[in-house]
Motif scaffolding. Sequence first.
Motif, short mmCIF file in Angstrom:
data_model
loop_
_atom_site.label_atom_id
_atom_site.label_comp_id
_atom_site.label_asym_id
_atom_site.label_seq_id
_atom_site.Cartn_x
_atom_site.Cartn_y
_atom_site.Cartn_z
N ASN A 1 0.82 -1.22 0.00
CA ASN A 1 0.00 0.00 0.00
C ASN A 1 0.86 1.26 0.00
OD1 ASN A 1 -2.40 1.48 0.01
ND2 ASN A 1 -2.49 1.57 2.26
N CYS A 2 1.82 1.29 -0.92
CA CYS A 2 2.73 2.45 -0.94
C CYS A 2 3.00 2.95 -2.35
CB CYS A 2 4.05 2.10 -0.23
SG CYS A 2 5.02 0.79 -1.02
N GLU A 3 2.01 2.82 -3.24
CA GLU A 3 2.19 3.32 -4.61
C GLU A 3 2.56 4.79 -4.63
OE1 GLU A 3 -0.44 1.58 -3.53
OE2 GLU A 3 -1.30 0.27 -5.08
N SER A 4 1.99 5.57 -3.71
CA SER A 4 2.24 7.02 -3.70
C SER A 4 3.68 7.36 -3.36
CB SER A 4 1.31 7.71 -2.69
OG SER A 4 1.57 7.26 -1.38
N LEU A 5 4.41 6.44 -2.73
CA LEU A 5 5.79 6.72 -2.35
C LEU A 5 6.72 6.73 -3.56
CD1 LEU A 5 6.22 4.54 0.88
CD2 LEU A 5 5.35 6.88 0.65
N LEU A 6 6.29 6.14 -4.67
CA LEU A 6 7.17 6.00 -5.83
C LEU A 6 7.45 7.32 -6.53
CD1 LEU A 6 5.73 2.69 -7.37
CD2 LEU A 6 7.62 2.98 -5.74
N THR A 7 6.65 8.34 -6.24
CA THR A 7 6.86 9.65 -6.86
C THR A 7 7.56 10.63 -5.92
OG1 THR A 7 4.67 10.41 -6.13
CG2 THR A 7 4.82 9.36 -8.31
N ARG A 8 7.96 10.13 -4.76
CA ARG A 8 8.55 11.01 -3.76
C ARG A 8 10.05 10.79 -3.62
NH1 ARG A 8 4.90 10.25 1.49
NH2 ARG A 8 6.46 11.72 2.29
N SER A 9 10.71 11.73 -2.94
CA SER A 9 12.15 11.63 -2.69
C SER A 9 12.38 10.96 -1.35
CB SER A 9 12.79 13.01 -2.68
OG SER A 9 12.66 13.63 -3.95
N PHE A 10 13.50 10.29 -1.23
CA PHE A 10 13.81 9.58 0.01
C PHE A 10 13.84 10.50 1.22
CE2 PHE A 10 15.60 5.84 -2.30
CZ PHE A 10 14.89 4.88 -1.60
N HIS A 11 14.39 11.71 1.04
CA HIS A 11 14.59 12.57 2.21
C HIS A 11 13.27 13.04 2.82
CE1 HIS A 11 14.17 15.74 -0.91
NE2 HIS A 11 13.73 16.48 0.08
N GLY A 12 12.16 12.87 2.10
CA GLY A 12 10.87 13.28 2.63
C GLY A 12 10.07 12.14 3.25
N LEU A 13 10.64 10.94 3.29
CA LEU A 13 9.91 9.77 3.79
C LEU A 13 10.16 9.56 5.28
CD1 LEU A 13 10.57 7.13 0.96
CD2 LEU A 13 8.76 8.86 1.10
N SER A 14 9.17 8.99 5.94
CA SER A 14 9.35 8.56 7.32
C SER A 14 10.20 7.29 7.34
CB SER A 14 8.00 8.29 7.98
OG SER A 14 7.41 7.12 7.42
N SER A 15 10.66 6.91 8.52
CA SER A 15 11.48 5.70 8.62
C SER A 15 10.70 4.46 8.22
CB SER A 15 12.03 5.55 10.05
OG SER A 15 10.98 5.55 11.00
N GLY A 16 9.41 4.42 8.56
CA GLY A 16 8.58 3.29 8.16
C GLY A 16 8.37 3.23 6.66
N GLU A 17 8.21 4.40 6.03
CA GLU A 17 8.05 4.45 4.57
C GLU A 17 9.34 4.04 3.86
OE1 GLU A 17 4.67 7.96 4.20
OE2 GLU A 17 6.79 8.51 4.35
N LYS A 18 10.47 4.46 4.39
CA LYS A 18 11.75 4.05 3.82
C LYS A 18 11.91 2.53 3.89
CE LYS A 18 14.25 8.32 4.93
NZ LYS A 18 15.29 8.94 5.80
N LYS A 19 11.44 1.95 4.99
CA LYS A 19 11.54 0.50 5.14
C LYS A 19 10.75 -0.21 4.05
CE LYS A 19 13.18 -1.20 8.43
NZ LYS A 19 14.53 -1.70 8.79
N LYS A 20 9.59 0.32 3.70
CA LYS A 20 8.78 -0.29 2.63
C LYS A 20 9.53 -0.28 1.30
CE LYS A 20 4.12 0.57 4.42
NZ LYS A 20 2.78 1.14 4.12
N ILE A 21 10.20 0.83 1.00
CA ILE A 21 10.96 0.90 -0.26
C ILE A 21 12.11 -0.10 -0.25
CG2 ILE A 21 12.36 2.39 -1.73
CD1 ILE A 21 9.36 3.01 -1.77
N MET A 22 12.75 -0.28 0.91
CA MET A 22 13.84 -1.24 0.99
C MET A 22 13.33 -2.68 0.84
SD MET A 22 16.39 0.62 0.95
CE MET A 22 17.61 -0.70 1.05
N ILE A 23 12.13 -2.95 1.32
CA ILE A 23 11.53 -4.28 1.11
C ILE A 23 11.26 -4.50 -0.38
CG2 ILE A 23 9.48 -5.69 1.56
CD1 ILE A 23 9.38 -4.24 4.34
N ILE A 24 10.76 -3.47 -1.04
CA ILE A 24 10.50 -3.58 -2.48
C ILE A 24 11.79 -3.85 -3.24
CG2 ILE A 24 9.83 -2.27 -4.54
CD1 ILE A 24 7.64 -0.95 -2.85
N GLN A 25 12.86 -3.08 -2.94
CA GLN A 25 14.11 -3.28 -3.69
C GLN A 25 14.69 -4.66 -3.47
OE1 GLN A 25 17.50 -3.55 -2.54
NE2 GLN A 25 16.84 -3.64 -0.39
#
Length: 228
Positions: A120-144
Amino acid sequence: MNSINVENLSFKTWKKTILNNLNFSVKKGSVTAFIGSNGAGKTTTIRCILNLNPIFEGHVSINGIATKLSSSRDLIGYVPEKENFPWMKTLTFLKDIEEVFHIDKNIFDSRLQFLAHSLNCESLLTRSFHGLSSGEKKKIMIIQALLHNPSLLIMDEPTENMDPESRTQFYKLIAEEHKKGTTIFVSTHQLDEISKYATDVVVIKNGQIKLQTSFKKEMDLYKIYESN
């Protein structure tokens, strides 16, 4: 064949011994919970398995391939406990992963859509890393870690800083990955959560392996840890 073999693994700094002659294995197709207190040596062990701490004693292999060989890394997806993120868009970062693993574009697009939807993080794909919360960053790392369909997924405290809903989505995704045959090796303090999915457990205390055993749902991970 085991997915991970660790033989006589020791790691020392000039001040102290961090890991002392570790021997354990991770069965192919298992969900192995790697549990221990803070400072027990979990992260150091994982970094040695990944050859990120290359100056260690002993032998570590992935599917029979020594981790000191670069070919072993193509088999692995890795979610670190903490990471220094680049100043770029998350999608740009993930497209770099596409290039590193030579993922077909159609497969990449389909896989990315599936993973982002699952978390449930499609909206994060258009954002920059520096604007993400720690939990949101974790989701991107799971995806990668999962983009290239690794046969082995290694995770270090993957649900840290995630809210309850995100943790539920994460474990549902991990259950699906396990069902299709992915081996999962996960370090976590969330023993109640991992108890629902673990097939095996490895206990580490003070840089030494205290127990390796199969795990059944009726067992109590807290009692297993406390008794070793």
